[in-house]
Design a protein around this motif. Structure first.
Motif, PDB file in Angstrom:
ATOM      1  N   VAL A  30     -49.170 -27.309  41.812  1.00 15.83           N
ATOM      2  CA  VAL A  30     -49.133 -27.295  40.759  1.00 15.83           C
ATOM      3  C   VAL A  30     -47.762 -27.495  40.170  1.00 15.83           C
ATOM      4  N   SER A  31     -47.056 -27.181  41.713  1.00 13.98           N
ATOM      5  CA  SER A  31     -45.504 -27.113  42.146  1.00 13.98           C
ATOM      6  C   SER A  31     -45.183 -28.349  42.578  1.00 13.98           C
ATOM      7  N   ILE A  32     -46.569 -29.199  43.002  1.00 13.37           N
ATOM      8  CA  ILE A  32     -45.724 -30.118  44.010  1.00 13.37           C
ATOM      9  C   ILE A  32     -45.939 -31.463  42.586  1.00 13.37           C
ATOM     10  N   PHE A  33     -47.020 -31.507  41.689  1.00 18.14           N
ATOM     11  CA  PHE A  33     -47.233 -32.484  40.543  1.00 18.14           C
ATOM     12  C   PHE A  33     -45.923 -32.101  39.094  1.00 18.14           C
ATOM     13  N   ARG A  34     -45.440 -31.496  39.318  1.00 25.44           N
ATOM     14  CA  ARG A  34     -44.103 -31.220  38.531  1.00 25.44           C
ATOM     15  C   ARG A  34     -43.218 -32.031  39.120  1.00 25.44           C
ATOM     16  N   LEU A  35     -43.217 -32.313  39.933  1.00 18.49           N
ATOM     17  CA  LEU A  35     -41.653 -32.844  40.620  1.00 18.49           C
ATOM     18  C   LEU A  35     -42.778 -34.801  40.502  1.00 18.49           C
ATOM     19  N   LEU A  36     -43.669 -34.804  40.014  1.00 18.07           N
ATOM     20  CA  LEU A  36     -43.881 -36.267  40.048  1.00 18.07           C
ATOM     21  C   LEU A  36     -43.690 -36.797  38.248  1.00 18.07           C
ATOM     22  N   GLY A  37     -43.346 -38.191  37.652  1.00 19.03           N
ATOM     23  CA  GLY A  37     -43.668 -38.509  36.496  1.00 19.03           C
ATOM     24  C   GLY A  37     -44.934 -38.924  35.417  1.00 19.03           C
ATOM     25  N   TYR A  38     -44.821 -39.251  34.802  1.00 18.78           N
ATOM     26  CA  TYR A  38     -45.709 -39.347  33.739  1.00 18.78           C
ATOM     27  C   TYR A  38     -47.027 -40.300  34.345  1.00 18.78           C
ATOM     28  N   LYS A  39     -46.456 -41.551  34.749  1.00 18.36           N
ATOM     29  CA  LYS A  39     -47.511 -42.309  35.669  1.00 18.36           C
ATOM     30  C   LYS A  39     -47.471 -42.626  36.380  1.00 18.36           C
ATOM     31  N   THR A  40     -47.226 -41.488  37.476  1.00 19.37           N
ATOM     32  CA  THR A  40     -47.420 -41.357  38.663  1.00 19.37           C
ATOM     33  C   THR A  40     -48.667 -40.108  38.094  1.00 19.37           C
ATOM     34  N   LEU A  41     -48.638 -39.487  37.206  1.00 14.20           N
ATOM     35  CA  LEU A  41     -50.139 -38.145  36.779  1.00 14.20           C
ATOM     36  C   LEU A  41     -50.862 -39.198  36.472  1.00 14.20           C
ATOM     37  N   LEU A  42     -50.979 -39.946  35.512  1.00 18.95           N
ATOM     38  CA  LEU A  42     -51.986 -40.743  35.111  1.00 18.95           C
ATOM     39  C   LEU A  42     -52.727 -41.316  36.585  1.00 18.95           C
ATOM     40  N   HIS A  43     -52.616 -41.565  37.219  1.00 14.64           N
ATOM     41  CA  HIS A  43     -53.048 -42.188  38.519  1.00 14.64           C
ATOM     42  C   HIS A  43     -53.581 -40.836  39.462  1.00 14.64           C
ATOM     43  N   VAL A  44     -53.207 -39.480  39.659  1.00 12.46           N
ATOM     44  CA  VAL A  44     -52.877 -38.634  40.204  1.00 12.46           C
ATOM     45  C   VAL A  44     -54.302 -37.722  39.383  1.00 12.46           C
ATOM     46  N   ARG A  45     -54.597 -38.005  38.034  1.00  8.48           N
ATOM     47  CA  ARG A  45     -55.590 -37.207  36.772  1.00  8.48           C
ATOM     48  C   ARG A  45     -57.010 -37.644  37.488  1.00  8.48           C
ATOM     49  N   ARG A  46     -56.731 -39.460  37.947  1.00  5.08           N
ATOM     50  CA  ARG A  46     -58.381 -39.437  38.248  1.00  5.08           C
ATOM     51  C   ARG A  46     -58.913 -39.702  39.740  1.00  5.08           C
ATOM     52  N   ILE A  47     -57.991 -38.338  40.699  1.00  6.24           N
ATOM     53  CA  ILE A  47     -58.378 -38.351  41.719  1.00  6.24           C
ATOM     54  C   ILE A  47     -59.701 -37.886  42.408  1.00  6.24           C
ATOM     55  N   CYS A  48     -59.723 -36.416  41.405  1.00  9.37           N
ATOM     56  CA  CYS A  48     -60.623 -36.632  41.401  1.00  9.37           C
ATOM     57  C   CYS A  48     -60.933 -34.443  40.325  1.00  9.37           C
ATOM     58  N   LYS A  49     -61.740 -34.414  40.032  1.00  9.33           N
ATOM     59  CA  LYS A  49     -62.159 -33.153  38.837  1.00  9.33           C
ATOM     60  C   LYS A  49     -60.840 -32.048  38.856  1.00  9.33           C
ATOM     61  N   ARG A  50     -60.834 -31.662  39.981  1.00 13.24           N
ATOM     62  CA  ARG A  50     -59.823 -30.448  40.628  1.00 13.24           C
ATOM     63  C   ARG A  50     -58.429 -30.534  40.054  1.00 13.24           C
ATOM     64  N   PHE A  51     -58.270 -31.942  40.280  1.00 14.17           N
ATOM     65  CA  PHE A  51     -56.739 -32.363  39.569  1.00 14.17           C
ATOM     66  C   PHE A  51     -56.455 -32.880  38.231  1.00 14.17           C
ATOM     67  N   LYS A  52     -57.777 -32.973  37.496  1.00 11.99           N
ATOM     68  CA  LYS A  52     -58.334 -33.535  36.229  1.00 11.99           C
ATOM     69  C   LYS A  52     -58.127 -31.958  35.500  1.00 11.99           C
ATOM     70  N   ASP A  53     -58.481 -31.165  35.733  1.00 13.33           N
ATOM     71  CA  ASP A  53     -58.715 -29.210  35.481  1.00 13.33           C
ATOM     72  C   ASP A  53     -57.288 -29.388  35.395  1.00 13.33           C
ATOM     73  N   LEU A  54     -56.242 -29.241  36.550  1.00 10.59           N
ATOM     74  CA  LEU A  54     -55.231 -28.713  36.743  1.00 10.59           C
ATOM     75  C   LEU A  54     -54.353 -29.249  35.997  1.00 10.59           C
ATOM     76  N   LEU A  55     -54.108 -30.979  35.986  1.00 12.75           N
ATOM     77  CA  LEU A  55     -52.948 -31.382  35.031  1.00 12.75           C
ATOM     78  C   LEU A  55     -53.318 -31.138  33.378  1.00 12.75           C
ATOM     79  N   GLU A  56     -54.652 -31.009  32.547  1.00  8.34           N
ATOM     80  CA  GLU A  56     -55.840 -31.159  31.696  1.00  8.34           C
ATOM     81  C   GLU A  56     -56.020 -30.125  30.638  1.00  8.34           C
ATOM     82  N   VAL A  57     -56.456 -29.009  31.802  1.00  9.14           N
ATOM     83  CA  VAL A  57     -56.410 -27.861  31.269  1.00  9.14           C
ATOM     84  C   VAL A  57     -55.698 -26.611  30.658  1.00  9.14           C
ATOM     85  N   ARG A  58     -54.648 -26.582  29.525  1.00  6.71           N
ATOM     86  CA  ARG A  58     -54.330 -25.589  29.368  1.00  6.71           C
ATOM     87  C   ARG A  58     -53.957 -24.147  30.024  1.00  6.71           C
TER      88      ARG A  58
END
Length: 229
Positions: A30-58
Motif C-alpha cells: 500500500v505504501s508503494i502504491f501510494r507513490l503511484l498515479g492514477y493511470k499506473t495504478l489502473l495497470h497495477v490493478r490488473r496484475i493479480c487478485k491480491r493487488f486488485k483487492d488492495l486497491l478496490e476493497v475499502r
C-alpha cells in the motif's frame, strides 16, 4: 547409489514458490502504491487478485489503505476544509475538450507502426468517476475564458457531466452577425456552417485544464488554459 543421490538437485529458484516481493505485507504494498498515479495504478490493478483487492476493497477504519481519493470515487466530504484542495481527473485532460460533443469525447492514442487511434471517452468506466478528488457538488466551467456554465450534482459531479456541458457549449448557435463576419473574413459562401470553434480562428487547440480552484461549500471553478494554434 540411492535414488535421492541419482535424482538431480532442485535449483534454489525452483524451490521458491513465489517471488520474494509477493511475500511483502499488505501495508508495504500500500505504501508503494501510494507513490503511484492514477493511470499506473489502473495497470497495477490488473496484475493479480491480491493487488486488485488492495486497491478496490475499502479497508476502513484503516484509512491509510483506502484508495478512494486516487481512483476519484471519494464522495463529497461532509466536512470541508476552509481551503479545500481538489485534484482533477486525468481523463479531462486526455479528451479534446475543444471538439467534444454530448456523445463523442475524442481521446487520441498514438500506436507505433499504425498511426493514431481515436477512442470515445464516454465508453470508458472512468467517465462515470468523479471529476475531482474529493468530489465536488458544483463546478463553474470556463473554456478559453468563455463561460460554459455550472454543473451541479449533490452526489458529486462526474467526468461525463463536465464533458457533456462542454459539448453543449460548443453546439450553441452563433449569432448571425458573428457568423456572417467570420464568413466574410474567411472568404466562405453564405451557407458555410459556422460554429463556436470556427470563430476562434487558428487558436482552436485545447491545451488542457488549469488546477481546479475551491470556492467553498463544495463548489469549484475549472478553467482551461489558453487555446493554442
Amino acid at each position: 547409489m540411492s535414488d535421492n543421490a541419482a535424482s538431480p538437485r532442485a535449483s534454489p529458484e525452483a524451490a521458491v514458490k513465489e517471488p520474494a516481493s509477493m511475500r511483502l505485507p499488505d501495508e508495504t504494498w500500500v505504501s508503494i502504491f501510494r507513490l503511484l498515479g492514477y493511470k499506473t495504478l489502473l495497470h497495477v490493478r490488473r496484475i493479480c487478485k491480491r493487488f486488485k483487492d488492495l486497491l478496490e476493497v475499502r479497508h476502513k477504519p484503516r484509512a491509510q489503505l483506502d484508495f478512494d481519493d486516487v481512483f476519484f470515487r471519494q464522495a463529497p466530504p461532509a466536512k470541508l476544509e476552509k481551503k479545500q484542495k481538489y485534484k482533477l481527473h486525468p481523463m479531462l485532460n486526455d479528451v479534446d475538450c475543444a471538439r467534444v460533443t454530448p456523445t463523442e469525447a475524442e481521446i487520441m492514442h498514438y500506436k507505433e507502426g499504425s498511426g493514431d487511434e481515436t477512442f470515445n471517452g464516454y465508453d470508458y468506466p472512468a467517465a462515470k468517476e468523479f471529476a475531482t478528488a474529493p468530489a465536488c457538488t458544483s463546478i463553474d466551467i470556463e473554456l478559453n475564458e468563455s463561460k460554459v456554465g455550472k454543473v451541479s450534482n449533490k452526489r458529486g459531479v462526474t467526468v461525463s457531466q463536465v464533458l457533456v456541458a462542454c459539448g453543449k457549449f460548443w453546439e450553441k448557435p452563433i449569432p448571425d452577425s458573428v457568423a456572417n463576419r467570420v464568413r466574410r473574413q474567411g472568404g466562405w459562401p453564405r451557407n458555410e456552417k459556422i460554429t463556436k470553434l470556427t470563430t476562434m480562428g487558428d487558436h482552436c487547440f485545447f491545451e488542457g485544464w488549469g488546477q481546479p480552484t475551491g470556492l467553498g461549500e463544495g463548489k469549484v471553478r475549472l478553467a482551461s488554459h489558453w487555446f493554442g494554434s
